[in-house]
Design an enzyme around this catalytic site. Structure first.
Site, PDB file in Angstrom:
ATOM      1  N   LYS A  70      -8.399  -7.789 -11.084  1.00 12.39           N
ATOM      2  CA  LYS A  70      -7.346  -7.753 -12.109  1.00 12.39           C
ATOM      3  C   LYS A  70      -7.093  -9.102 -12.786  1.00 12.39           C
ATOM      4  O   LYS A  70      -6.744  -9.147 -13.964  1.00 12.39           O
ATOM      5  CB  LYS A  70      -6.042  -7.237 -11.502  1.00 12.39           C
ATOM      6  CG  LYS A  70      -6.005  -5.722 -11.311  1.00 12.39           C
ATOM      7  CD  LYS A  70      -4.665  -5.301 -10.761  1.00 12.39           C
ATOM      8  CE  LYS A  70      -4.439  -3.819 -10.879  1.00 12.39           C
ATOM      9  NZ  LYS A  70      -3.105  -3.418 -10.469  1.00 12.39           N
ATOM     10  N   ASP A 106       0.981  -1.613 -15.622  1.00  5.79           N
ATOM     11  CA  ASP A 106       1.705  -1.373 -14.361  1.00  5.79           C
ATOM     12  C   ASP A 106       3.229  -1.447 -14.566  1.00  5.79           C
ATOM     13  O   ASP A 106       3.974  -0.602 -14.055  1.00  5.79           O
ATOM     14  CB  ASP A 106       1.287  -2.400 -13.294  1.00  5.79           C
ATOM     15  CG  ASP A 106       0.001  -2.016 -12.587  1.00  5.79           C
ATOM     16  OD1 ASP A 106      -0.366  -0.824 -12.614  1.00  5.79           O
ATOM     17  OD2 ASP A 106      -0.644  -2.907 -12.010  1.00  5.79           O
TER      18      ASP A 106
HETATM   19  P1  NAP Z   1      -0.862  -7.817  -3.792  1.00  2.00           P
HETATM   20  O1  NAP Z   1      -1.020  -8.524  -5.097  1.00  2.00           O
HETATM   21  O2  NAP Z   1      -1.812  -8.121  -2.693  1.00  2.00           O
HETATM   22  O3  NAP Z   1       0.644  -8.094  -3.277  1.00  2.00           O
HETATM   23  C1  NAP Z   1       1.066  -7.655  -2.013  1.00  2.00           C
HETATM   24  C2  NAP Z   1       2.566  -7.862  -1.874  1.00  2.00           C
HETATM   25  O4  NAP Z   1       2.977  -7.289  -0.620  1.00  2.00           O
HETATM   26  C3  NAP Z   1       2.982  -9.339  -1.822  1.00  2.00           C
HETATM   27  O5  NAP Z   1       4.278  -9.465  -2.350  1.00  2.00           O
HETATM   28  C4  NAP Z   1       2.985  -9.599  -0.293  1.00  2.00           C
HETATM   29  O6  NAP Z   1       3.791 -10.694   0.081  1.00  2.00           O
HETATM   30  C5  NAP Z   1       3.587  -8.302   0.196  1.00  2.00           C
HETATM   31  N1  NAP Z   1       3.289  -8.019   1.596  1.00  2.00           N
HETATM   32  C6  NAP Z   1       2.118  -7.629   2.131  1.00  2.00           C
HETATM   33  N2  NAP Z   1       2.239  -7.436   3.456  1.00  2.00           N
HETATM   34  C7  NAP Z   1       3.541  -7.721   3.777  1.00  2.00           C
HETATM   35  C8  NAP Z   1       4.290  -7.702   4.980  1.00  2.00           C
HETATM   36  N3  NAP Z   1       3.739  -7.351   6.141  1.00  2.00           N
HETATM   37  N4  NAP Z   1       5.601  -8.012   4.909  1.00  2.00           N
HETATM   38  C9  NAP Z   1       6.176  -8.356   3.741  1.00  2.00           C
HETATM   39  N5  NAP Z   1       5.529  -8.389   2.558  1.00  2.00           N
HETATM   40  C10 NAP Z   1       4.216  -8.079   2.575  1.00  2.00           C
HETATM   41  O7  NAP Z   1      -0.930  -6.234  -3.984  1.00  2.00           O
HETATM   42  P2  NAP Z   1      -0.483  -5.359  -5.263  1.00  2.00           P
HETATM   43  O8  NAP Z   1      -1.669  -5.160  -6.142  1.00  2.00           O
HETATM   44  O9  NAP Z   1       0.751  -5.944  -5.862  1.00  2.00           O
HETATM   45  O10 NAP Z   1      -0.182  -3.943  -4.567  1.00  2.00           O
HETATM   46  C11 NAP Z   1       0.907  -3.767  -3.699  1.00  2.00           C
HETATM   47  C12 NAP Z   1       1.042  -2.280  -3.347  1.00  2.00           C
HETATM   48  O11 NAP Z   1       1.334  -1.556  -4.526  1.00  2.00           O
HETATM   49  C13 NAP Z   1      -0.228  -1.648  -2.776  1.00  2.00           C
HETATM   50  O12 NAP Z   1       0.146  -0.722  -1.787  1.00  2.00           O
HETATM   51  C14 NAP Z   1      -0.829  -0.907  -3.968  1.00  2.00           C
HETATM   52  O13 NAP Z   1      -1.607   0.211  -3.586  1.00  2.00           O
HETATM   53  C15 NAP Z   1       0.431  -0.470  -4.692  1.00  2.00           C
HETATM   54  N6  NAP Z   1       0.263  -0.271  -6.146  1.00  2.00           N
HETATM   55  C16 NAP Z   1       0.721   0.893  -6.653  1.00  2.00           C
HETATM   56  C17 NAP Z   1       0.624   1.122  -8.022  1.00  2.00           C
HETATM   57  C18 NAP Z   1       1.125   2.428  -8.575  1.00  2.00           C
HETATM   58  O14 NAP Z   1       0.832   2.701  -9.735  1.00  2.00           O
HETATM   59  N7  NAP Z   1       1.878   3.204  -7.831  1.00  2.00           N
HETATM   60  C19 NAP Z   1       0.077   0.150  -8.862  1.00  2.00           C
HETATM   61  C20 NAP Z   1      -0.353  -1.067  -8.302  1.00  2.00           C
HETATM   62  C21 NAP Z   1      -0.251  -1.261  -6.931  1.00  2.00           C
HETATM   63  P3  NAP Z   1       3.186 -12.193   0.110  1.00  2.00           P
HETATM   64  O15 NAP Z   1       3.258 -12.682  -1.294  1.00  2.00           O
HETATM   65  O16 NAP Z   1       4.092 -12.917   1.031  1.00  2.00           O
HETATM   66  O17 NAP Z   1       1.770 -12.081   0.627  1.00  2.00           O
END
Ligand code: NAP
Length: 285
Positions: A70, A106
Site C-alpha cells: 500500500k 479506506d
Molecule cells: P497495520 O498497518 O499493520 O496496523 C496495525 C494496527 O494494529 C497498529 O495500530 C498496531 O499498533 C495495532 N496492533 C496490532 N497488534 C496489536 C496488539 N496486540 N495490541 C494493540 N494494538 C495492536 O494494519 P492495517 O492495514 O491498518 O489493518 C488493521 C486491521 O484492519 C487488520 O485486521 C485488517 O484486516 C483490517 N482492515 C480492514 C479493512 C476493512 O475494509 N474492513 C480495511 C483495511 C484493514 P502499533 O502501531 O503499536 O503496532
C-alpha cells in the site's frame, strides 16, 4: 461472458488467495451488466515494480492494492489523489489514459459505513483505536468530516505523529490517550463512536479485545474494521451492552464500492456487493 473487449481490474498483494474482493466486484459487474472482470494477482515485494509496469502495459483499467504494497506502490504511480498523499498509502489505482493514479478509499469506506447509523459525523466524539495503515486513513477522513477525534495506539509515538500530521493538514486538534483500560474508560464513557482499527480480535486471536466489556454502553456506536471473524469479541460485547454495531465487512464493501465507482463511473450495487462479500467470508476455509 468474457470477450476480447472485456476490461480487467485486479488486486495486487500477498497473500491474496483468500480475498473477498474478486467475488464482490465480479458480482457487481454482473449485476450492472458491465463487461469487466476482477482478478487477484499475488505479487511479492521485489516484483512490485514489474507488476505495476505490467498493469500499465496490459491496459488494466485499475487495481486494488493490499498488504504489503500500500505504501511502496506510491513511487511507481504517475499521480496521487490528495487524500492518498496525506494518508501515505494507496489501496486503489485508476488508469487515466497512460497515467496510473493512486487513491485511498479506506477512510471513505469507514465514513460511509458510519453514515448508515448517523446523519453527519460533524462534531461527533470519536475514539479511534489504532494508528496503522487503516487507522491513518480513517483518522484523516473523520477529521476532515469534522469529528472530534481522539486516537489511542499501542505505540504511542505513532498516534502522536498522526495527530500532528492531521493538525497540520486539516487544521483541527486531535486528542490522544494511552492504550490502557484505566485511561480509555473515561474516553469511552464520553464517546459517541468507538472504532477498532487495530488487528486485535482477528483470526486466529478471536478471543482478544482492547476494551473492557463493562466500559461499553448503550449510547455508543461501535465499529470494528476486523472482518475475519465478522462478529468479533468487541462487537459481541458491544451488542450485549446495547450499543449499535458496524462490522468490518460493511467497511470492506463500502471501500470496495468507492473503488468500483472510481473505475467504472457507475453507482455501485451495494446490496449485491455486500451479499457476495458476506458469502465469500462465510465460505472461507
Ligand atoms: P497495520 O498497518 O499493520 O496496523 C496495525 C494496527 O494494529 C497498529 O495500530 C498496531 O499498533 C495495532 N496492533 C496490532 N497488534 C496489536 C496488539 N496486540 N495490541 C494493540 N494494538 C495492536 O494494519 P492495517 O492495514 O491498518 O489493518 C488493521 C486491521 O484492519 C487488520 O485486521 C485488517 O484486516 C483490517 N482492515 C480492514 C479493512 C476493512 O475494509 N474492513 C480495511 C483495511 C484493514 P502499533 O502501531 O503499536 O503496532
Amino acid at each position: 461472458m468474457i470477450s476480447a473487449s472485456t476490461k480487467a481490474v485486479g488486486l495486487i498483494g500477498k497473500p491474496v488467495t483468500h480475498s473477498v474482493s474478486p467475488p464482490m466486484h465480479n458480482a457487481a459487474f454482473e449485476e450492472l451488466g458491465l463487461e469487466y472482470v476482477y482478478l487477484a494477482f499475488e505479487v511479492s515485494e521485489n516484483s512490485l515494480s514489474d507488476a505495476v509496469s505490467g498493469l500499465r502495459s496490459l491496459g488494466l483499467e485499475g487495481a486494488n492494492v493490499t498488504i504489503p504494497h500500500k505504501t511502496a506502490v506510491m513511487e511507481h504511480l504517475e499521480g496521487l489523489d490528495k487524500t492518498a498523499e496525506k494518508i501515505g498509502a494507496v489501496n486503489t489505482i485508476d488508469r487515466d489514459g497512460e497515467r496510473l493514479v493512486g487513491y485511498n478509499t479506506d477512510g471513505l469506506g469507514a465514513q460511509r459505513s458510519l453514515e448508515t447509523k448517523v446523519d453527519s459525523l460533524e462534531g461527533k466524539n470519536v475514539l479511534l483505536l489504532g494508528a496503522g495503515g487503516a487507522g491513518r486513513a480513517i483518522a484523516f477522513t473523520l477529521a476532515q468530516a469534522g469529528s472530534d477525534l481522539t486516537i489511542s495506539n499501542r505505540t504511542a509515538s505513532k498516534a502522536e505523529e498522526l495527530a500532528s500530521e492531521i493538525e497540520a493538514e486539516v487544521g483541527v486538534e486531535v486528542g490522544q490517550v494511552p492504550l490502557e483500560n484505566s485511561q480509555l474508560r473515561k474516553n469511552i464513557l464520553e464517546s459517541e463512536i468507538l472504532i477498532n482499527s487495530t488487528s486485535v480480535g482477528m483470526h486466529p486471536n478471536e478471543d482478544e479485545t482492547l476494551v473492557e466489556a463493562e466500559d461499553l454502553h448503550s449510547d455508543l456506536i461501535v465499529m470494528d474494521i476486523v472482518y475475519n471473524p465478522i462478529l468479533t469479541r468487541l462487537l459481541e460485547e458491544a451488542e450485549e451492552a446495547g450499543a449499535e454495531t458496524i462490522d468490518g465487512l460493511e467497511m470492506l464493501v463500502r471501500q470496495g464500492a468507492a473503488s468500483f465507482e472510481i473505475w467504472t463511473g457507475e453507482k455501485p450495487p451495494i446490496k449485491t456487493m455486500g451479499k457476495a462479500a458476506r458469502k465469500a467470508v462465510e465460505e472461507k476455509p
